[in-house]
Structures are given as structure tokens and as C-alpha cells.
Design a protein around this motif. Structure first.
Motif, PDB file in Angstrom:
ATOM      1  N   ALA A  39      12.502   5.915  -2.576  1.00  0.00           N
ATOM      2  CA  ALA A  39      12.335   7.222  -3.211  1.00  0.00           C
ATOM      3  C   ALA A  39      11.719   8.228  -2.258  1.00  0.00           C
ATOM      4  N   TRP A  40      10.933   7.765  -1.306  1.00  0.00           N
ATOM      5  CA  TRP A  40      10.332   8.635  -0.294  1.00  0.00           C
ATOM      6  C   TRP A  40       9.893   7.769   0.872  1.00  0.00           C
ATOM      7  N   ASP A  41      10.391   8.089   2.053  1.00  0.00           N
ATOM      8  CA  ASP A  41      10.012   7.366   3.265  1.00  0.00           C
ATOM      9  C   ASP A  41       8.929   8.146   4.002  1.00  0.00           C
ATOM     10  N   PRO A  42       8.126   7.466   4.840  1.00  0.00           N
ATOM     11  CA  PRO A  42       7.113   8.190   5.613  1.00  0.00           C
ATOM     12  C   PRO A  42       7.710   9.321   6.445  1.00  0.00           C
ATOM     13  N   GLU A  43       8.914   9.099   6.986  1.00  0.00           N
ATOM     14  CA  GLU A  43       9.570  10.133   7.781  1.00  0.00           C
ATOM     15  C   GLU A  43       9.905  11.365   6.955  1.00  0.00           C
ATOM     16  N   ASP A  44      10.046  11.169   5.630  1.00  0.00           N
ATOM     17  CA  ASP A  44      10.376  12.312   4.778  1.00  0.00           C
ATOM     18  C   ASP A  44       9.249  13.334   4.741  1.00  0.00           C
ATOM     19  N   THR A  45       8.004  12.872   4.874  1.00  0.00           N
ATOM     20  CA  THR A  45       6.895  13.825   4.934  1.00  0.00           C
ATOM     21  C   THR A  45       7.022  14.709   6.161  1.00  0.00           C
ATOM     22  N   ALA A  49       6.475   9.295  17.151  1.00  0.00           N
ATOM     23  CA  ALA A  49       5.558   9.747  18.193  1.00  0.00           C
ATOM     24  C   ALA A  49       4.151  10.011  17.667  1.00  0.00           C
ATOM     25  N   LEU A  50       3.933   9.866  16.371  1.00  0.00           N
ATOM     26  CA  LEU A  50       2.612  10.105  15.802  1.00  0.00           C
ATOM     27  C   LEU A  50       1.678   8.928  16.076  1.00  0.00           C
ATOM     28  N   PRO A  51       0.363   9.160  16.110  1.00  0.00           N
ATOM     29  CA  PRO A  51      -0.591   8.060  16.267  1.00  0.00           C
ATOM     30  C   PRO A  51      -0.475   7.073  15.094  1.00  0.00           C
ATOM     31  N   PRO A  52      -0.773   5.817  15.325  1.00  0.00           N
ATOM     32  CA  PRO A  52      -0.661   4.809  14.253  1.00  0.00           C
ATOM     33  C   PRO A  52      -1.462   5.165  13.002  1.00  0.00           C
ATOM     34  N   SER A  53      -2.647   5.767  13.157  1.00  0.00           N
ATOM     35  CA  SER A  53      -3.452   6.087  11.972  1.00  0.00           C
ATOM     36  C   SER A  53      -2.770   7.154  11.121  1.00  0.00           C
ATOM     37  N   VAL A  54      -2.067   8.095  11.752  1.00  0.00           N
ATOM     38  CA  VAL A  54      -1.339   9.117  10.997  1.00  0.00           C
ATOM     39  C   VAL A  54      -0.126   8.489  10.326  1.00  0.00           C
ATOM     40  N   GLN A  55       0.575   7.627  11.053  1.00  0.00           N
ATOM     41  CA  GLN A  55       1.690   6.912  10.441  1.00  0.00           C
ATOM     42  C   GLN A  55       1.229   6.139   9.212  1.00  0.00           C
ATOM     43  N   GLU A  56       0.064   5.533   9.307  1.00  0.00           N
ATOM     44  CA  GLU A  56      -0.464   4.764   8.172  1.00  0.00           C
ATOM     45  C   GLU A  56      -0.665   5.657   6.955  1.00  0.00           C
ATOM     46  N   SER A  57      -1.204   6.844   7.151  1.00  0.00           N
ATOM     47  CA  SER A  57      -1.438   7.742   6.017  1.00  0.00           C
ATOM     48  C   SER A  57      -0.131   8.103   5.327  1.00  0.00           C
ATOM     49  N   LEU A  58       0.924   8.330   6.118  1.00  0.00           N
ATOM     50  CA  LEU A  58       2.221   8.664   5.530  1.00  0.00           C
ATOM     51  C   LEU A  58       2.845   7.450   4.851  1.00  0.00           C
ATOM     52  N   GLN A  59       2.600   6.284   5.413  1.00  0.00           N
ATOM     53  CA  GLN A  59       3.142   5.053   4.810  1.00  0.00           C
ATOM     54  C   GLN A  59       2.517   4.785   3.447  1.00  0.00           C
ATOM     55  N   VAL A  60       1.189   4.837   3.370  1.00  0.00           N
ATOM     56  CA  VAL A  60       0.563   4.498   2.091  1.00  0.00           C
ATOM     57  C   VAL A  60       0.879   5.565   1.040  1.00  0.00           C
ATOM     58  N   TYR A  61       1.028   6.816   1.470  1.00  0.00           N
ATOM     59  CA  TYR A  61       1.448   7.864   0.523  1.00  0.00           C
ATOM     60  C   TYR A  61       2.829   7.545  -0.045  1.00  0.00           C
ATOM     61  N   SER A  62       3.771   7.192   0.823  1.00  0.00           N
ATOM     62  CA  SER A  62       5.116   6.862   0.344  1.00  0.00           C
ATOM     63  C   SER A  62       5.093   5.600  -0.513  1.00  0.00           C
ATOM     64  N   HIS A  63       4.195   4.660  -0.198  1.00  0.00           N
ATOM     65  CA  HIS A  63       4.071   3.450  -1.029  1.00  0.00           C
ATOM     66  C   HIS A  63       3.573   3.813  -2.432  1.00  0.00           C
ATOM     67  N   GLY A  64       2.726   4.825  -2.529  1.00  0.00           N
ATOM     68  CA  GLY A  64       2.270   5.272  -3.844  1.00  0.00           C
ATOM     69  C   GLY A  64       3.408   5.808  -4.684  1.00  0.00           C
ATOM     70  N   ILE A  65       4.323   6.532  -4.066  1.00  0.00           N
ATOM     71  CA  ILE A  65       5.507   7.018  -4.777  1.00  0.00           C
ATOM     72  C   ILE A  65       6.364   5.837  -5.217  1.00  0.00           C
ATOM     73  N   ALA A  66       6.556   4.883  -4.306  1.00  0.00           N
ATOM     74  CA  ALA A  66       7.364   3.699  -4.639  1.00  0.00           C
ATOM     75  C   ALA A  66       6.732   2.896  -5.768  1.00  0.00           C
ATOM     76  N   ALA A  67       5.392   2.823  -5.781  1.00  0.00           N
ATOM     77  CA  ALA A  67       4.703   2.055  -6.822  1.00  0.00           C
ATOM     78  C   ALA A  67       4.942   2.659  -8.200  1.00  0.00           C
ATOM     79  N   PHE A  68       5.024   3.960  -8.260  1.00  0.00           N
ATOM     80  CA  PHE A  68       5.295   4.616  -9.546  1.00  0.00           C
ATOM     81  C   PHE A  68       6.656   4.182 -10.091  1.00  0.00           C
ATOM     82  N   TYR A  69       7.661   4.156  -9.233  1.00  0.00           N
ATOM     83  CA  TYR A  69       9.010   3.813  -9.690  1.00  0.00           C
ATOM     84  C   TYR A  69       9.193   2.307  -9.885  1.00  0.00           C
TER      85      TYR A  69
END
Length: 881
Positions: free
Chosen positions: A204-210, A159-179
């Protein structure tokens, strides 16, 4: 890393040198000819060699597990290079060309520094700890699945706006990039448990986990369903009048309900018969391990935040030396190692989001939560803010009547309806999978299916307990509000950003460089019908529509103050509504002692500065102790040390200083007195279930003031208090000896930042926990709240006597302290109780602890003089095909 390696090598060299000395000394003695002696010496040499080898391996591994903080690293997904710099205060500064790259880099850094913390928290909120920890955590997993944190987070994320979803997605991608391309060894917890990040999940971390972690914070801070159940439990043996004597309403107020609750529940036939069989799951039947004790306490106290709190205040320029505002904040949370916070600065110009909307420029510094891509508490270039918990009643328990003819149905205002039912499968390490049926009603999850304590009190064949909790609603957009706040530059902009904040409701204070200050309670609060005579104080009949919520208070209806009347605003979880406020928020405010002490300090001067703010944050004067000192000083005890104790107490004014014996005497006496008066009236089991995070201080004050014969019987209240003093002195003498001058409050009251889960394992606790002597109590500004019941599992047997069984160990204290001078924001300061690193083998794991305990601070700057470490993150080149 070099310092760590050198220290370990020196320790190894000392061990070798000591071994040589021992051998030398032995050669000068008589020859050892017995075969068994030679075998013992040979075995000892082998063990010594193995120990040295293990130490060397540990040292090498300790170095390899440390994060790369200098040089260059390639990170997948970056659009351009990102600078990650650590300053002298060990604050991490992340600068990039877009907010998306900042959020991705923050995810990468959180994984570097707090990888295990992220993994543990992910498993906790998803109800999947038992996969790696075994059956000990199964009940906790069942509760998390019962609440359906993961499902609610998924619905809210969608239910979040797409721009907020994007912020959570790229954050989780940063965690995935580390591993995906590890630049360091795994955190030791992964090796010890034989697991890896993201195992058994999508990543390791999904956007929904935030979103899920925001819900977990709301669960920790926004809970009062435990109080509702505690009242229901106590009313089986107490009258309604006696309940309100033990758990009184806020000082100066009447209980929120006039219903005779004891009669109400007796008529409903809520309680189980004492001889009725209890439904106890397998783990509860086993001998409790330390891990089971930790899990059991977590489940028992879920939905209870009594005794928990925070402080914040903001002072207008009219009361400061600089003529500009000052702001201070110290949120009190459960202490953990690593700490809950990670300090960072996030900086980038604005950019376009993927959906075409505009992302604001970032320049913000302060406390981030690993798992979230924004600063939760801190400042931008022109505005600072701080939180405390408002703690409104946003949780109601409902008694759902089960259809005696069909147990799959429960009663509603319109007739019988089917329970919502879902089957959950729990993978349990070392055992077969466990299948559990979880139910829900129109109000929410049936928590009595997951919290076994309810089955000890209510007849679960007739009733189920369901939870209505605001935070689970799909319109919860707390994460969006947090992201918006990072772009605010004025108090007005900040409070507007938080207008969409949902759960848990927070008392926000703010100040800007233009001189504005303000307070606002931000978050959702339910409106209850005027016909609701229970008002959320205790469980309500779920089939009666008058107990259903009627909507929400609007943002402009929640409490607020611009500070103009007094030149300051302070909150410390006290009642924040003015007399005559039109709306009911709760009756479960914290006792006002901390607020009163802050108010005294702020009103005493018109020349405040950062130093006076720090002095107030470090204040350990307990007004609650002062209230009962006259009783303690007047007591008679036949103990041999009683006269010496009274001589000490004669000059004591409630300063809960860690280096003094008087706070120790008072605190143990208060605990002994509570047990002596309350246990005979409610029984050992109910006491263990309800004392915990509650200390019944308000109740005890009233009982002693009234000289209440019923509560104190068969003795007088004076005799009860005197015998409690005798028991106190006997215990302290056994623990610390006869010389009372050597007793120290800090010895029994260390601030313990416990690791999950290894803080509960005796062989590992010394490595993973961080502990430091501390002062204060539950009612001092510099709080040191302890849970005097039950005995904590992570107290080693060797130190249990010294720590009095661990009953007074501080586990809830300032999780950070921050001070902002709006006249010179670069002089802002902070501290918290462990360190930036989440790796137990790092020198940065607990390096702030002594500074925190001593009341010292580190600089929180946007423009530091020099960098300690500089790391360049570069876009990872696509592989050639």
C-alpha cells in the motif's frame, strides 16, 4: 460516530413521515382507477423503498467506514504501546516510547484517516491511475513515467543514511499494518472503483514512495519549464519586444536575457508547419469527459506555477506586545478534499536506530503530509518555522536536435549520441495494455514524448524537448532534512537542519523562545555559465555546452536575513535577493503586491500580537486592483447598468470582500479585457495554452499605462476597456439579475476543495467536494487565486450560470493558516480548509471549512485541557505455531 448515525436516522424518519403525509393527502382525493396510474404509483413506491434502503445501507456503511478513535487496537510491529489522542481542535497526538513507534503509529493513523489519499497519490506519482480510471488519465500517467518519479525516488532512497531509511520503512509498515488487520470499512472510493489499497504494487505504501511524494511536492512548487515553453510558443507570433510586453520581467528589472529570441528560434527552424500532422494519442481524440478535462489541465499546466504562492513572516520581540517573536505562515497550494495536510503532534524520548546511531527525542506539532513521517510545518517546544516557495529557476528545457539520418540519435557537444530508451507498459481499465516508448538525453527526460501540446508548436521530427530538473538528482535528501528539523530547539539548529534540504527551494522563517528570528532560502540552485546568454528563460540548444549547468550555489550563498534591520522579515514569493546580490536565481518572481501589503501591515505598529497577525492573514485588500481602478472608473459604456456600476466603483478601494459586488465587476472586467486585447494577437489556441494559471496582469498594466496602440488595435485602449465593461455587465446581469446590490463576489468565487477523481463527476461532486464562498484574489494576502481558462470540468451544469462557467472559482488559496506566539506557544493557532478526516461520509471531512472562510482558528497545543478521543495501540502478539 453516534452523531453521524443519529443525523442519518433523523433524515430517514423525516423522509418516511413525508411519505405518510403524501399518502394521507392522496387518500382524501378522488380514487385513482386508471391501470397506468396504479403502475406509476407502484413504481414510485418501489423507487422510494429502494431510496430508503440505499440510505439505510449508506448510513450503516458510513458508520463502519469511520476510524476507530477510542478503545484499544493491536498493531503489528510496535515495540510497546502507543497513545493516539485527539484533542478538542481535532489535532492527533501520538506518544510512544521510541521515534520508531511514533512513525509506525503515524503511518497507521494516516491510513485510517487518509487511505484513499495515499492510494491516489501513490498511483499518481507511479503513473498508474489508468489502471483504475481508464484511458482518460493515460496522458498524465505517461508524463509521470516520462519524468521517472518512481525511478528517481528509488535512487534517492538508496542514497539516504540507514537511520533515515529506517524511519521511512517503519512508517510504511504502519500503513501496511492498518490494511493487514482492518478495523474499519474501506473508504468509499475503493468500493466505487472496485479496487483496494496496494493493488498492482509491492504494498500500500513503500518507503520509496515517501521520497517520491517529496518529489511530487517539488514538481508542484518548483516548476518553471511551463514558462519556458509558453515563451517559445508565443514567439512564433510575437516579436521578442512584444513577448516582454506581454510577459514582462520583475518590476524595475530588465529581462534576464538580451537575446532576440524570436529570431533565434526562427533561425533554428524550431516550429512545425501549420499543415504538418499532429501526433495525438487516442484519448485526446475522444469526446472529453470531465475526468479527461481534469487530466488535460494537469498535464498542460505541469511545470507552471505562475500565480501560485504563499506568505510567511516573523516579527522580532521589539515589535510585539509580549516582547517575544511572532511567526505567521499560510502556504498557498491547490485546494483539495481531503486537504493536503494532516495536523498531528509527535512525541517520544530518543532511541537507538537499527544501525546503532542515536535518534533524537521528538516533541513537535504541526502539519504533516500523509505519506511522510514528520511534521513539515510547525513548532517544537522552543522553535517555530514556516515556508514559502522561493521559486528559483531549477528547471531548464533543452532543444535536442534529432539526427536526420538516424532518429535514434540526438546532437551533443561531442557529436551524435543515442537517446536513452525504455518501453513502458500501461494497464488501462477497460482496454488493452498500451506500450509507449519514452526517451531521455544527457539532460533528462524527453517531456515532448509525454506532453502533447509540444507537438502543436515545435517540429518534433527535428527536435525533442528534454528537461533538466534539479530535484531528480540522486543527492536529493529533502526527506532527511525534514526529519532533522523535528528535533530543533533554536533558530540556529533549525537552519542547520535544513542545510541539507534540496528541492523545492523554500524561504524559511523561524523564531525561538530565546528571541532569535531569521530567514533563510534553503535548497539547491544551479549555477549557470557566464556565457549562458539565455539564463534559463527559454529552451536552449542542447548541443551547446555553454548552456549546461556548472554546479550549485552553496548553502552560505543563498539569501538570508536575521531580521535585525527592520525588526521583521516577510516573504511572499517576491524577489528575496538584495540589490547587488551576486548570483542569478530567476527572473520569474511573483509580482510583489502581497509582499507590499504585508510590509505595510508589519511596519505600521510596534505592538503586534496574535490578533494583528490573524487580521493580516485575513486581509483582502488588493493593491493590484487599486492599480487599475482609475482605468475602470473612467470608462464609458452604453450598458443600462453602467451608471449604477460606476456609482458603486466610486467608493471601492480594492477590498476583494466576498459579500460585495465591486470585486466581481472588477474581476470579470479584467478577464474580458485580457481576452479582448490578447486573443486577437496570439490566437485562441495559444491563448488557451498560455493563459491558464497566468493572468497576464503585469502585461496588461503596461499596455494600458502606455496606451499601446499595437496591442489594443483596431480600437483604442480606452475603447477596448469600455467594451470589456459592457460585456462584463451583460454577463453579470444574465447570471445575477439587474439588482447590482445583490451581486456577490463570493457567489462566483467559492473556494473549491475538489476531490480526486470524484470532484469531476457531477453525480458525486456534491458528496466529495467541499466548497465555501470566499474573498480575495490572486494578489491579496488572503489569496483566492482562480484559473479563468478553461472552464473547469467540475462545475455542475445547474450552477454554471451562477458561477460564470466556473472561471472565477478559487482553487488555490491558503492551504493552512498558522500563528505562533513565542511568548506563549500554547496559544498557537491553526486552521485549514477541509477537516482532518479523508472520509467523505464523516462529519470531520469538511468541518473546518466555514471557520477557515471566516478567518477563525483552532488551538495548536501540546498540552490540551482535555481529550475528545483516546485510542491505545498495542503490540500485536505473535501467532502461536
Amino acid at each position: 460516530m453516534w452523531l453521524l448515525r443519529t443525523d442519518q436516522q433523523e433524515d430517514q424518519q423525516k423522509e418516511v413521515h413525508m411519505g405518510d403525509m403524501a399518502a394521507d393527502k392522496n387518500s382524501k382525493g378522488k380514487a385513482l382507477s386508471a391501470p397506468w396510474t396504479r403502475r406509476v404509483l407502484h413504481a414510485g413506491a418501489v423507487l422510494t423503498g429502494l431510496a430508503l434502503l440505499a440510505g439505510a445501507v449508506g448510513a450503516i456503511y458510513g458508520v463502519r467506514a469511520q476510524p476507530r478513535m477510542d478503545g484499544k487496537l493491536a498493531v503489528a510491529g510496535l515495540a510497546s504501546k502507543v497513545w493516539v489522542r485527539r484533542d478538542e481542535a481535532d489535532v492527533t497526538h501520538i506518544s510512544a516510547q521510541s521515534p520508531q513507534d511514533v512513525w509506525r503509529a503515524l503511518g497507521f493513523v494516516h491510513a485510517q484517516e487518509r487511505g484513499w489519499q495515499l492510494e491516489f497519490n501513490r498511483r499518481l506519482m507511479q503513473g498508474r491511475l489508468s489502471e483504475i480510471l481508464g484511458p482518460a488519465t493515460l496522458e498524465l500517467d505517461q508524463l509521470m513515467r516520462s519524468l521517472d518519479i518512481r525511478g528517481a525516488a528509488r535512487r534517492q532512497y538508496q542514497a539516504l543514511p540507514p537511520s533515515v531509511q529506517e524511519s521511512l520503512q517503519v512508517y510504511s509498515h504502519g500503513i501496511a499494518a492498518f490494511y493487514a488487520k482492518p478495523s474499519q470499512g474501506m473508504a468509499p472510493e475503493f468500493l466505487l472503483l472496485g479496487t483496494k489499497a496496494g493493488e498492482g504494487g509491492a504494498s500500500a505504501w513503500d518507503p520509496e514512495d515517501t521520497v517520491g511524494w517529496a518529489l511530487m511536492m517539488a514538481l508542484d512548487l518548483g516548476g518553471n519549464w511551463g514558462n519556458e515553453f509558453a515563451r517559445l510558443n508565443l514567439l512564433q507570433v510575437l516579436s521578442t519586444e512584444q513577448l516582454w510586453q506581454l510577459m514582462p520581467a520583475y518590476p524595475g528589472e530588465q529581462p534576464a536575457t538580451a537575446v532576440d529570441l524570436a529570431q533565434f528560434y526562427r533561425q533554428l527552424g524550431v516550429y512545425r508547419n501549420d499543415d504538418a500532422p499532429q501526433k495525438i494519442s487516442a484519448p485526446a481524440q475522444q469526446i472529453q469527459s470531465a475526468l479527461q478535462q481534469w487530466t488535460g489541465a494537469a498535464v498542460r499546466d505541469m511545470g507552471t506555477n505562475d500565480g501560485l504562492g504563499s506568505n510567511n513572516w516573523v516579527v522580532a520581540g521589539s515589535k510585539t506586545k509580549s516582547g517575544k517573536p511572532l511567526l505567521a505562515n499560510d502556504p498557498h497550494l491547490g485546494l483539495s478534499a481531503p486537504a493536503i495536510w494532516y495536523f498531528a503532534r509527535l512525541q517520544s524520548p530518543g532511541a537507538r536506530a537499527a544501525d546503532g546511531s542515536t535518534l533524537s527525542a521528538l516533541d513537535v506539532t504541526g502539519a504533516t503530509l500523509p505519506g511522510m513521517p514528520f511534521v513539515v510545518l510547525g513548532r517544537t517546544a522552543q522553535v517555530a518555522w514556516g515556508f514559502t516557495n522561493t521559486n528559483p529557476d531549477v528547471q531548464d528545457l533543452y532543444l535536442e536536435q534529432i539526427n536526420p539520418a538516424d532518429a535514434s540519435q540526438y546532437r551533443t557537444p561531442t557529436g551524435w549520441e543515442k537517446f536513452g530508451v525504455r518501453e513502458e507498459v500501461f494497464k488501462v481499465k477497460g482496454q488493452s495494455d498500451v506500450k509507449v516508448t519514452l526517451r531521455s538525453t544527457r539532460h533528462g527526460p524527453v517531456v515532448s514524448d509525454a506532453q502533447q501540446q509540444y507537438g502543436k508548436v515545435i517540429n518534433t521530427d527535428k527536435y525533442a524537448l528534454a528537461l533538466r530538473w534539479a530535484a531528480l538528482d540522486t543527492d536529493n535528501r529533502t526527506v532527511e532534512a525534514g526529519l532533522k528539523a523535528n528535533g530543533a530547539q533554536t533558530v540556529a539548529q533549525l537552519l542547520e537542519a535544513f542545510s541539507g534540504y534540496h528541492s523545492p527551494m523554500q524561504s524559511i522563517v523561524a523564531a525561538d523562545v530565546h528571541g532569535a528570528i531569521g530567514f533563510k532560502a534553503a535548497g539547491k540552485v544551479p549555477v549557470r555559465s557566464s556565457a549562458n546568454d539565455l539564463r534559463g528563460v527559454a529552451p536552449a540548444p542542447g548541443w551547446d555546452a555553454r548552456y549546461d549547468w556548472q554546479g550549485w550555489l552553496s548553502y552560505d550563498q543563498t539569501p538570508q536575513d536575521d531580521g535585525s534591520a527592520r525588526g521583521f522579515v516577510a516573504t511572499a514569493n517576491q524577489r528575496v535577493t538584495e540589490p547587488g546580490y551576486a548570483h542569478f536565481l530567476t527572473q520569474d518572481w511573483s509580482l510583489p503586491y502581497r509582499y507590499q501589503r504585508i510590509e505595510q501591515g508589519l511596519a505600521a505598529s510596534n505592538q503586534h500580537d496574535a490578533a494583528s497577525m490573524a487580521a493580516l492573514q485575513g486581509d483582502v485588500q488588493s493593491l493590484a486592483t487599486q492599480a487599475l481602478l482609475p482605468v475602470l472608473r473612467s470608462l464609458h459604456s452604453n450598458h443600462a447598468l453602467a451608471e449604477q456600476a460606476q456609482q458603486l466603483l466610486a467608493g471601492f478601494e480594492g477590498q476583494m470582500d466576498k459579500a460585495r459586488p465591486e470585486p466581481l465587476i472588477f474581476s470579470v472586467w479584467m478577464d474580458e479585457l485580457t481576452r479582448g486585447i490578447v486573443i486577437p494577437r496570439i490566437g485562441e489556441q495559444r491563448f488557451a495554452m498560455t493563459y491558464g494559471k497566468r493572468d497576464f496582469r503585469g502585461g496588461l498594466e503596461g499596455i494600458l499605462a502606455r496606451n499601446d496602440a499595437w496591442w489594443c488595435a483596431p480600437l483604442s485602449c480606452e475603447q477596448q476597456a469600455g467594451e470589456a465593461l459592457t460585456r462584463t455587465l451583460s454577463k453579470l446581469q444574465a447570471a445575477y439579475g439587474r439588482d447590482m446590490r445583490q451581486w456577490r463576489w463570493g457567489d462566483a468565487h467559492p473556494a473549491l476543495s475538489a476531490h480526486k477523481p470524484f470532484g469531476s463527476v457531477a453525480a458525486l461532486a456534491g458528496i466529495f467536494n467541499v466548497s465555501v464562498p470566499s474573498g480575495g484574489d490572486s494578489y491579496t494576502v488572503n489569496v483566492g487565486q482562480y484559473n479563468a481558462n478553461p472552464v473547469p470540468a467540475d462545475v455542475k451544469a445547474a450552477s454554471a450560470k451562477k458561477l460564470l462557467g466556473g472561471r472565477f472559482v478559487s482553487r488555490h488559496a491558503p492551504s493552512l493558516r498558522a500563528i505562533y506566539d513565542l511568548g506563549d506557544l500554547e496559544s498557537s493557532r491553526f486552521i485549514y480548509q477541509t477537516g482532518q478526516s479523508g472520509l467523505a461520509l464523516s462529519g470531520r471531512y469538511g468541518d473546518m471549512s466555514q471557520e477557515w472562510a471566516d478567518g477563525r482558528y483552532r488551538k495548536l497545543q501540546m498540552q490540551p485541557v482535555r481529550w475528545r478521543h483516546v485510542l491505545e495501540l498495542q503490540p500485536q502478539k505473535a501467532a502461536k505455531r
